[in-house]
Write a protein that holds these residues in place. Structure first.
Motif, mmCIF file in Angstrom:
data_model
loop_
_atom_site.group_PDB
_atom_site.id
_atom_site.type_symbol
_atom_site.label_atom_id
_atom_site.label_comp_id
_atom_site.label_asym_id
_atom_site.label_seq_id
_atom_site.Cartn_x
_atom_site.Cartn_y
_atom_site.Cartn_z
ATOM 1 N N LEU A 174 1.193 -43.722 35.267
ATOM 2 C CA LEU A 174 0.094 -44.033 36.342
ATOM 3 C C LEU A 174 -0.745 -44.351 36.431
ATOM 4 N N ARG A 175 -0.947 -43.240 37.055
ATOM 5 C CA ARG A 175 -2.689 -43.066 36.766
ATOM 6 C C ARG A 175 -3.534 -42.804 35.663
ATOM 7 N N PHE B 209 2.191 -49.836 44.535
ATOM 8 C CA PHE B 209 3.680 -49.913 44.858
ATOM 9 C C PHE B 209 4.755 -49.171 44.342
ATOM 10 N N ILE B 210 4.619 -49.034 43.111
ATOM 11 C CA ILE B 210 5.508 -48.308 42.207
ATOM 12 C C ILE B 210 4.923 -47.152 42.083
ATOM 13 N N ALA B 211 3.610 -46.634 42.836
ATOM 14 C CA ALA B 211 3.152 -45.229 42.662
ATOM 15 C C ALA B 211 3.605 -44.841 43.797
ATOM 16 N N ARG C 107 -6.135 -50.918 41.032
ATOM 17 C CA ARG C 107 -5.922 -51.456 39.553
ATOM 18 C C ARG C 107 -4.403 -52.567 40.472
ATOM 19 N N PHE D 66 9.586 -55.720 38.515
ATOM 20 C CA PHE D 66 9.599 -54.255 39.049
ATOM 21 C C PHE D 66 11.069 -54.785 39.776
ATOM 22 N N ILE E 191 3.737 -40.828 38.940
ATOM 23 C CA ILE E 191 2.717 -41.717 38.966
ATOM 24 C C ILE E 191 1.324 -40.779 38.503
ATOM 25 N N GLN F 110 -7.031 -43.366 44.599
ATOM 26 C CA GLN F 110 -7.382 -43.116 43.238
ATOM 27 C C GLN F 110 -6.750 -44.557 42.759
ATOM 28 N N PHE F 111 -6.283 -44.991 43.238
ATOM 29 C CA PHE F 111 -5.643 -45.878 42.286
ATOM 30 C C PHE F 111 -6.503 -47.592 42.688
ATOM 31 N N LEU G 189 -3.627 -40.675 47.007
ATOM 32 C CA LEU G 189 -3.270 -41.855 46.461
ATOM 33 C C LEU G 189 -4.062 -42.886 45.751
ATOM 34 N N ALA H 146 -1.248 -54.564 42.631
ATOM 35 C CA ALA H 146 -0.596 -53.812 43.768
ATOM 36 C C ALA H 146 0.701 -53.695 42.765
ATOM 37 N N ILE H 147 1.421 -53.997 42.389
ATOM 38 C CA ILE H 147 3.099 -53.473 41.760
ATOM 39 C C ILE H 147 2.677 -52.547 41.251
ATOM 40 N N THR H 148 1.472 -52.223 40.571
ATOM 41 C CA THR H 148 1.334 -50.522 39.916
ATOM 42 C C THR H 148 1.284 -49.774 41.186
ATOM 43 N N ILE I 237 5.196 -57.764 44.390
ATOM 44 C CA ILE I 237 5.880 -56.673 45.635
ATOM 45 C C ILE I 237 7.422 -57.661 46.598
#
Lengths: 339, 293
Positions: free
Chosen positions: A293-294, B96-98, B90, A30, A290, B86-87, B83, B92-94, A96
Motif C-alpha cells: 500500500l505504501r 484503514f486497510i493499512a 492517502r 472494501f 502495508i 507515512q500515509f 504509519l 481514508a480507506i487505504t 469505512i
C-alpha cells in the motif's frame, strides 16, 4: 501429490480473488463479509450432499443431492445473502462505513454459526464429503485429485475469460467510472447503486462457487476455516498482483500462495513456541499489505491503461469520465465521513 | 424486575469500558481523519502490559493500570509516527486497510510472546455491593468511577487548556490550524499518545472485568467500540460518551434476555440501524447528507 494439492488450493483461491477484485478492484468497495460467502457456499454444499446427521451431530437440511446440483443451489443461496447485505451496505454507505457494516455482518453470521449448533453443528463444523463421484468415474484416490485439479483449472480459466470480457465491457468501464468519482458518474446518468450492487452479487456468486469447490477440496468445514485473517491473505494477493487487473490478480494469488505460504511452511516452530510459525506467517502477510500500500499500491501489473487512462486507485488526478469535475476530486478525499 | 435492574447495572459497567475505548477512537479520528482498525490492539497491548507488570509490582491494581496506560500511549505514538503520518494524503480507506495490517501484525506478535492460550490476572473481583437498585462488584465500581474521572479529565483538557483548543482547531481543519501557528504535528502526536493511554487503560479494565483474555481481546471489542462511536458521532468526544452509554445498556439488556453469546449480533443490528438512519450520531438532528467518507 503434495504439489497437486497446493496448486488446487491456489486455483480455488484465484477464482475467489477474481470475484473479490470485481467488488474491491473495479467497484472500490472494501468488503469484509466476502469470506462469509465462501463459508456459506461451503456449508451448504456439505449439508445438501452428505445426508441426514447422526446425533449428536446436527445440521440443517441433510439431503443426498448430486454434488453439482448442490453447488448450484449453494451459489443461489449465497447470492441471496449477498443481496440482503449488499442492499443494506451499498445503498449509501461508502468506504469505512461500508467496510464496518460488512465486518459486522460477517461477525454476526460467524457468531450465529458458531453458537447455534442446529445450523451447521457449531464449532465442530460439518464433514464427510469425500471425493464425490470417485466410484462413478472409476478413479483411484490420487487420480481423482488430479482430475479435480484439472476441473479447478478449467473453471479458473472460464472465470478468467468471463471476468476479462466483463472488464472490457461497458459494465466494467461504468464500475470504474463510479469508483473514480461517484457524483460525476451519477451526473452522467449512471445508476451508482445498481452498478455496484450487480458487481457485488457477481463477486458473491464466484465466492459461493469457490465455497463448493473448497468443500470438495478439504472435505470438512468448521468456523476456524473462515476467520477474518483468511480474507486478508486474498486482499494481500490482489494487492501484490495488481488490483483491477484479472491477470495480475491470478498471478498474485499464485505468488502469495505458492511462493509465500509454502515457503513460510519451513519456518521453524520451536517446541516452547508452538504458535510461532503460523503467527510469523500472518505477521509477514500484514507487513506485505502495508508495504504494498505504501510503496506500490498498483501492484505488479497495473490496471490496464487503455481502460481508464492508467489511473491508479486513489490517485489524486482527474477522474477518467468526468473532465469537468477534475479540480473537485482532490479535496473530496479530506472531507471525512461526518460531513 | 430484579433481572432487569441487574442487567442495567452490568450495562453501566460495560458502558463505562466502552466509553473509554470509544472516546480514544474518536479522538484519533478527530485529529487524523482516520478510522483506526488497529485501535483494538491498543487495548490488547494495555491488557498484556498490565499482565506482565502485575508480578513485578506485587498485584497492585493501580500500578497495573498505570503500566497499561503507558504501554497504550507508546503504542499510540508508534502507530501515528510509523504509519498514519507515512500515509498522509492517502485515501481514508487505504489507511484503514493499512491499520488492518497493523492489527494482524500486533495480534500475532503478542501470540508469539504470550502464546495463543488465554491468561488471567491475579486480582480478585472483590465483594458484591448493593448500590441503590444495582448489584456491583468492587471492580465494577472502580471501572465506573475511573471512566467518569477520565471523561472529566478529557473535558477539562479539551475545553480549558491550550492543547485542547489546538486539538479542536485541528479537528476542524488541519491546514488552517497550521497556518494559524498551531504545531499540528506535535499536537497530533500528543493526541495519539493520549488516545493510546486511554485505550490501554480500557484494555486493562476490560480484561480484568472479563476475567480471562487472549490476543484477540481488543479486536473482538472493536465492533462494539465502533458502534458506540457511530452512535455518538465520529470525531465528537462528548457525544461519544452518550453513545457508549446507549450501546452498553442496549447490548447488555438484549443479551440478558437472550444469550450473551449474541451481544455482538445486537451491536451489529444497532450499528446498521444507526448508519442507515442516524449516520452523524443520535444527538444531531437527522441529517440529509448521506455518509460518504
Amino acid at each position: 501429490m503434495y504439489w497437486v494439492s497446493v496448486v488446487t488450493e491456489a486455483g480455488i483461491f484465484a477464482i475467489l480473488a477474481l470475484g473479490l477484485d470485481v467488488i474491491w478492484g473495479w467497484s472500490g468497495d472494501f468488503d469484509l463479509a466476502f469470506y462469509g460467502y465462501l463459508a456459506l457456499g461451503s456449508y451448504l454444499t456439505f449439508v445438501l450432499t452428505i445426508g441426514k446427521p447422526t446425533p449428536p451431530v446436527e445440521y440443517i437440511l441433510g439431503f443426498h443431492l448430486p454434488v453439482l446440483l448442490s453447488i448450484v443451489l449453494a451459489v443461489v443461496a449465497v447470492v441471496g445473502l449477498a443481496a440482503v447485505i449488499g442492499a443494506i451496505a451499498l445503498r449509501n454507505l461508502r468506504d469505512i462505513y461500508f467496510a464496518v457494516t460488512t465486518l459486522g455482518a460477517v461477525s454476526a453470521l460467524y457468531l450465529l454459526v458458531e453458537n447455534y449448533t442446529p445450523l451447521f453443528d457449531g464449532y465442530n463444523g460439518v464433514y464427510g464429503l469425500i471425493n464425490p463421484g470417485q466410484t462413478a468415474l472409476n478413479l483411484t484416490y490420487n487420480g481423482y485429485r488430479i482430475v479435480f485439479l484439472g476441473i479447478v483449472l478449467i473453471l479458473l480459466f472460464l472465470a478468467y475469460l468471463l471476468v476479462q470480457r466483463l472488464s472490457r465491457s461497458p459494465f466494467g468501464r461504468m464500475l470504474r467510472a463510479v469508483r473514480e468519482d461517484e457524483r460525476a458518474a451519477a451526473a452522467y446518468g449512471r445508476q451508482v447503486f445498481w452498478a455496484k450492487y450487480r458487481a457485488y452479487l457477481f463477486g458473491a456468486a464466484l465466492a459461493g462457487l469457490t465455497g463448493g469447490l473448497f468443500a470438495i477440496f478439504i472435505s470438512a468445514f468448521n468456523p476456524s476455516a473462515w476467520t477474518p485473517q483468511e480474507l486478508l491473505v486474498i486482499y494481500a494477493a490482489i494487492l501484490v498482483g495488481g488490483r483491477g487487473n484479472p491477470r495480475g490478480v491470478i498471478l498474485g494469488v499464485f505468488v502469495v500462495y505458492i511462493g509465500f505460504i509454502e515457503l513460510t511452511r519451513y519456518l521453524p516452530s520451536p517446541a516452547s513456541r508452538p504458535d510461532f510459525a503460523p503467527a510469523a506467517r500472518e505477521i509477514l502477510i500484514g507487513l506485505m499489505i502495508i508495504l504494498m500500500l505504501r510503496f506500490r499500491p498498483e501492484g505488479i501489473f497495473r490496471e490496464r491503461p487503455g481502460l481508464d487512462r492508467g489511473l491508479g486507485p486513489g490517485a489524486p488526478t482527474a477522474p477518467p469520465v468526468a473532465v469537468a469535475s477534475a479540480p473537485a476530486s482532490a479535496p473530496a478525499a479530506d472531507e471525512g465521513g461526518a460531513g | 424486575m430484579t433481572t432487569f435492574l441487574v442487567s442495567i447495572g452490568i450495562g453501566l459497567s460495560t458502558a463505562a469500558i466502552l466509553s473509554l475505548s470509544a472516546v480514544a477512537f474518536t479522538l484519533e479520528y478527530a485529529v487524523s481523519r482516520v478510522a483506526n482498525f488497529a485501535h483494538g490492539e491498543f487495548l490488547t497491548i494495555g491488557a498484556y502490559a498490565a499482565y506482565s507488570g502485575q508480578t513485578i509490582f506485587h498485584q497492585s491494581v493501580a500500578a497495573a493500570a498505570v503500566i497499561a496506560a503507558v504501554a497504550g500511549a507508546v503504542a499510540g505514538l508508534a502507530l501515528n509516527f510509523g504509519l498514519i503520518e507515512q500515509f498522509r494524503g492517502r485515501s481514508a480507506i487505504t489507511v484503514f486497510i493499512a491499520t488492518f495490517g497493523v492489527a494482524i501484525i500486533v495480534e500475532n506478535v503478542l501470540t508469539i510472546i504470550y502464546g495463543a492460550a488465554n491468561v488471567t490476572y491475579g486480582f480478585g473481583q472483590g465483594k458484591l455491593h448493593h448500590v441503590g437498585p444495582f448489584l456491583w462488584t468492587t471492580s465494577d465500581i472502580e471501572v465506573i468511577i475511573s471512566a467518569l474521572a477520565v471523561a472529566g479529565v478529557i473535558y477539562l483538557l479539551l475545553q480549558r487548556t491550550r492543547f485542547g483548543k489546538a486539538v479542536r482547531a485541528i479537528s476542524q481543519d488541519r491546514a488552517l490550524a497550521q497556518v494559524s501557528g498551531i504545531p499540528a504535528r506535535r499536537i497530533i502526536m500528543q493526541t495519539w499518545a493520549l488516545a493510546g493511554a486511554i485505550a490501554g487503560f480500557a484494555g486493562f479494565v476490560l480484561a480484568d472485568t472479563v476475567g480471562t483474555f487472549g490476543p484477540t481481546l481488543g479486536f473482538s471489542f472493536l465492533l462494539f467500540t465502533i458502534t458506540a462511536t457511530v452512535a455518538g458521532g465520529l470525531g465528537r468526544p462528548y457525544a461519544t460518551l452518550g453513545g457508549a452509554l446507549i450501546v452498553g445498556l442496549a447490548i447488555q439488556i438484549a443479551g440478558t434476555y437472550t444469550s450473551s453469546a449474541y451481544e455482538l449480533v445486537f451491536a451489529f443490528l444497532l450499528l446498521v440501524l444507526l448508519m442507515l438512519f442516524r449516520p452523524n450520531g443520535v444527538f444531531v438532528r437527522r441529517s440529509t447528507v448521506a455518509v460518504r467518507a
